[in-house]
Enzyme design. Sequence first.
Site, mmCIF file in Angstrom:
data_model
loop_
_atom_site.group_PDB
_atom_site.id
_atom_site.type_symbol
_atom_site.label_atom_id
_atom_site.label_comp_id
_atom_site.label_asym_id
_atom_site.label_seq_id
_atom_site.Cartn_x
_atom_site.Cartn_y
_atom_site.Cartn_z
ATOM 1 N N LYS A 173 0.861 -1.195 0.000
ATOM 2 C CA LYS A 173 0.000 0.000 0.000
ATOM 3 C C LYS A 173 0.894 1.240 0.000
ATOM 4 O O LYS A 173 1.508 1.577 1.011
ATOM 5 C CB LYS A 173 -0.926 0.050 1.221
ATOM 6 C CG LYS A 173 -2.006 1.134 1.014
ATOM 7 C CD LYS A 173 -2.466 1.805 2.249
ATOM 8 C CE LYS A 173 -1.765 3.077 2.624
ATOM 9 N NZ LYS A 173 -1.849 4.210 1.694
ATOM 10 N N GLU A 246 10.018 1.800 10.621
ATOM 11 C CA GLU A 246 11.023 2.850 10.351
ATOM 12 C C GLU A 246 10.286 4.176 10.454
ATOM 13 O O GLU A 246 9.525 4.534 9.552
ATOM 14 C CB GLU A 246 11.612 2.677 8.943
ATOM 15 C CG GLU A 246 12.235 1.333 8.659
ATOM 16 C CD GLU A 246 13.509 1.083 9.458
ATOM 17 O OE1 GLU A 246 14.150 2.058 9.872
ATOM 18 O OE2 GLU A 246 13.844 -0.096 9.668
HETATM 19 P P1 NAD Z 1 2.362 8.558 7.475
HETATM 20 O O1 NAD Z 1 2.597 7.787 8.725
HETATM 21 O O2 NAD Z 1 1.299 9.590 7.500
HETATM 22 O O3 NAD Z 1 1.982 7.567 6.284
HETATM 23 C C1 NAD Z 1 2.801 6.474 5.925
HETATM 24 C C2 NAD Z 1 1.941 5.410 5.276
HETATM 25 O O4 NAD Z 1 1.047 4.893 6.266
HETATM 26 C C3 NAD Z 1 1.059 5.924 4.134
HETATM 27 O O5 NAD Z 1 0.990 4.954 3.122
HETATM 28 C C4 NAD Z 1 -0.287 6.108 4.805
HETATM 29 O O6 NAD Z 1 -1.378 6.039 3.916
HETATM 30 C C5 NAD Z 1 -0.295 4.932 5.771
HETATM 31 N N1 NAD Z 1 -1.207 5.063 6.903
HETATM 32 C C6 NAD Z 1 -1.722 6.191 7.443
HETATM 33 N N2 NAD Z 1 -2.549 5.885 8.477
HETATM 34 C C7 NAD Z 1 -2.548 4.540 8.589
HETATM 35 C C8 NAD Z 1 -3.189 3.618 9.466
HETATM 36 N N3 NAD Z 1 -4.003 4.024 10.431
HETATM 37 N N4 NAD Z 1 -2.925 2.307 9.313
HETATM 38 C C9 NAD Z 1 -2.076 1.883 8.359
HETATM 39 N N5 NAD Z 1 -1.456 2.694 7.478
HETATM 40 C C10 NAD Z 1 -1.687 4.011 7.600
HETATM 41 O O7 NAD Z 1 3.769 9.177 7.047
HETATM 42 P P2 NAD Z 1 4.107 10.082 5.798
HETATM 43 O O8 NAD Z 1 3.578 11.454 6.036
HETATM 44 O O9 NAD Z 1 3.709 9.395 4.537
HETATM 45 O O10 NAD Z 1 5.704 10.094 5.833
HETATM 46 C C11 NAD Z 1 6.439 10.954 6.633
HETATM 47 C C12 NAD Z 1 6.973 10.245 7.860
HETATM 48 O O11 NAD Z 1 7.705 9.092 7.480
HETATM 49 C C13 NAD Z 1 7.948 11.086 8.653
HETATM 50 O O12 NAD Z 1 7.691 10.943 10.019
HETATM 51 C C14 NAD Z 1 9.298 10.485 8.305
HETATM 52 O O13 NAD Z 1 10.311 10.698 9.271
HETATM 53 C C15 NAD Z 1 8.948 9.052 8.160
HETATM 54 N N6 NAD Z 1 9.964 8.348 7.369
HETATM 55 C C16 NAD Z 1 10.788 7.483 8.014
HETATM 56 C C17 NAD Z 1 11.782 6.824 7.307
HETATM 57 C C18 NAD Z 1 12.719 5.862 7.990
HETATM 58 O O14 NAD Z 1 13.301 5.039 7.285
HETATM 59 N N7 NAD Z 1 12.886 5.921 9.296
HETATM 60 C C19 NAD Z 1 11.921 7.060 5.929
HETATM 61 C C20 NAD Z 1 11.059 7.948 5.316
HETATM 62 C C21 NAD Z 1 10.072 8.592 6.040
#
Ligand code: NAD
Length: 491
Positions: A173, A246
């Site tokens: 997803k 992550e």
């Molecule tokens: P997000 O958590 O909003 O979304 C990530 C994914 O999770 C998306 O596909 C989203 O649709 C899905 N999602 C949202 N709610 C969900 C739920 N309730 N259940 C299951 N899936 C759900 O994050 P984002 O805004 O897409 O990305 C930014 C974040 O990602 C930042 O905090 C960044 O630091 C982190 N990030 C971490 C790494 C790492 O390797 N540590 C790498 C890149 C980004």
Amino acid sequence: MKKYGLWIAGREVYPKGRKTFVSLNPTNKRAVASFCSGSETDVNTAVAVAHQAQKKWAALPAPQRGEVLLEVARLLRRRKQQLGRLVSTEMGKILSEGLGDVQEAIDIFEYMAGEGRRLFGHTTPSELRSKFCCTMRRPLGVVGLITPWNFPMAIPAWKLAPALVCGNAVVLKPASDTPLCAYELVKTCEEAGIPPGVINMVTGSGDEVGAHIIRHEKLAGISFTGSRVVGEFVAANAGLKRVGLELGGKNAIIIMDDADLDLALEGVLFGAFGTAGQRCTAASRVIVSKEVKDEFEEMLVKRAERLRLGDPLKESTDIGPLINENAVKKTHRYTEIGKKEHAKLVTGGYALPEKGGFFYKPTVFTNVKPHMRIAQEEIFGPSVSLMKVNDVREAIRVCNGIEYGLSSAIYTNDIQKAFTAIEHIEAGITYVNASTIGAEVHLPFGGIKKTGNGTREAGILGVEEFSEVKTVYIDYSGKLQKAQIDVDKRK
Ligand code: NAD
């Protein structure tokens, strides 16, 4: 505008009655593509299809699976320019970074192709005679992959490549801001020879599609990259599955009084404002020795003000837009918080709606105290906080005084300070005389504290998230031997 369905069993499907959503070009807010909002039923279908396909895929010898991965890398390389432009168009990072995103996908497929000929286990002696002991890796089965938008091709690839080489099938997803990048990657995998049903992609909302994947009883593992809030939801709801998390970061660059300030400046500009600050490894804190703080601040502000914001596809652009309206609002909310906390705003601190996209001016706060929210919480935008310290010990204390532990950096020419930092900084990654960003795929990537749950992606550890270890004992003594119990007979 082209409409895309879900990707299940090797073809696009458009289940009846589903709503659609649109991914936008953040540079001009124009629609890039329309995608299907999947449902729980679609996730169930994808999981069932994946289960069927997984057995055959896992039966293929791992080196042969590796050969298919190598073909994926070859096709990605051939399409690098086109895909890099797509990344920049759908996500907004400048073209050199868009191409870098694709290159990371190429690298991880190439690296994991080699894992097909390793997937190492251990052999170790038995405590008994005529008995052989070893471990071997087995696939988990079907795993759910949930990815963010900031590395729209690299992060899905970082999960797909190890999952596939280990013999798993997947349900992916992707983030709803960048589904077309994920779609192109999945299509490339299938063109390279990944059999239909081994990779399935269900687009749609996190609340419905994502949450259902996480709770799905027929999935053996979840690999999630995203925000801490959602990561905590994953941890609470995934049950006994293998879970890799992550999550966010609040990474610092330490600059000591003996550092090469010009070099440090390049590192801070790249770390804080590269990808408009939207990297989990972005440098959003700069911890500077009191002797050089004023000088460095002046250098930083001067350069930050000269950065050119604009169309990420133009070579003259230094910084592209943020991903969407919410990201602009969030970055600005933190500007207001910083001002209320009495940090000094020295440059930036405003959005640029007149540019037509989601642009935010590179922002520098100084006189920031370590406890302030702008120095504690992940902003995920082009905003950086400068803090002054007396010495390396205090710098490390400030660096560690946060909940996250992903990346870190120190600029110094003093070997003692460098090794003190390496030893005492609480982070999964420490750079010396380089910025907080720049992971290479053959090294493990991940963080400690609230950045995750301790799993590592990429490198030799990257296959652990996607494989079980089976322990094997082969007794060729021809008699019943009892470990622990026969121990006295040996004397
Ligand atoms: P997000 O958590 O909003 O979304 C990530 C994914 O999770 C998306 O596909 C989203 O649709 C899905 N999602 C949202 N709610 C969900 C739920 N309730 N259940 C299951 N899936 C759900 O994050 P984002 O805004 O897409 O990305 C930014 C974040 O990602 C930042 O905090 C960044 O630091 C982190 N990030 C971490 C790494 C790492 O390797 N540590 C790498 C890149 C980004």
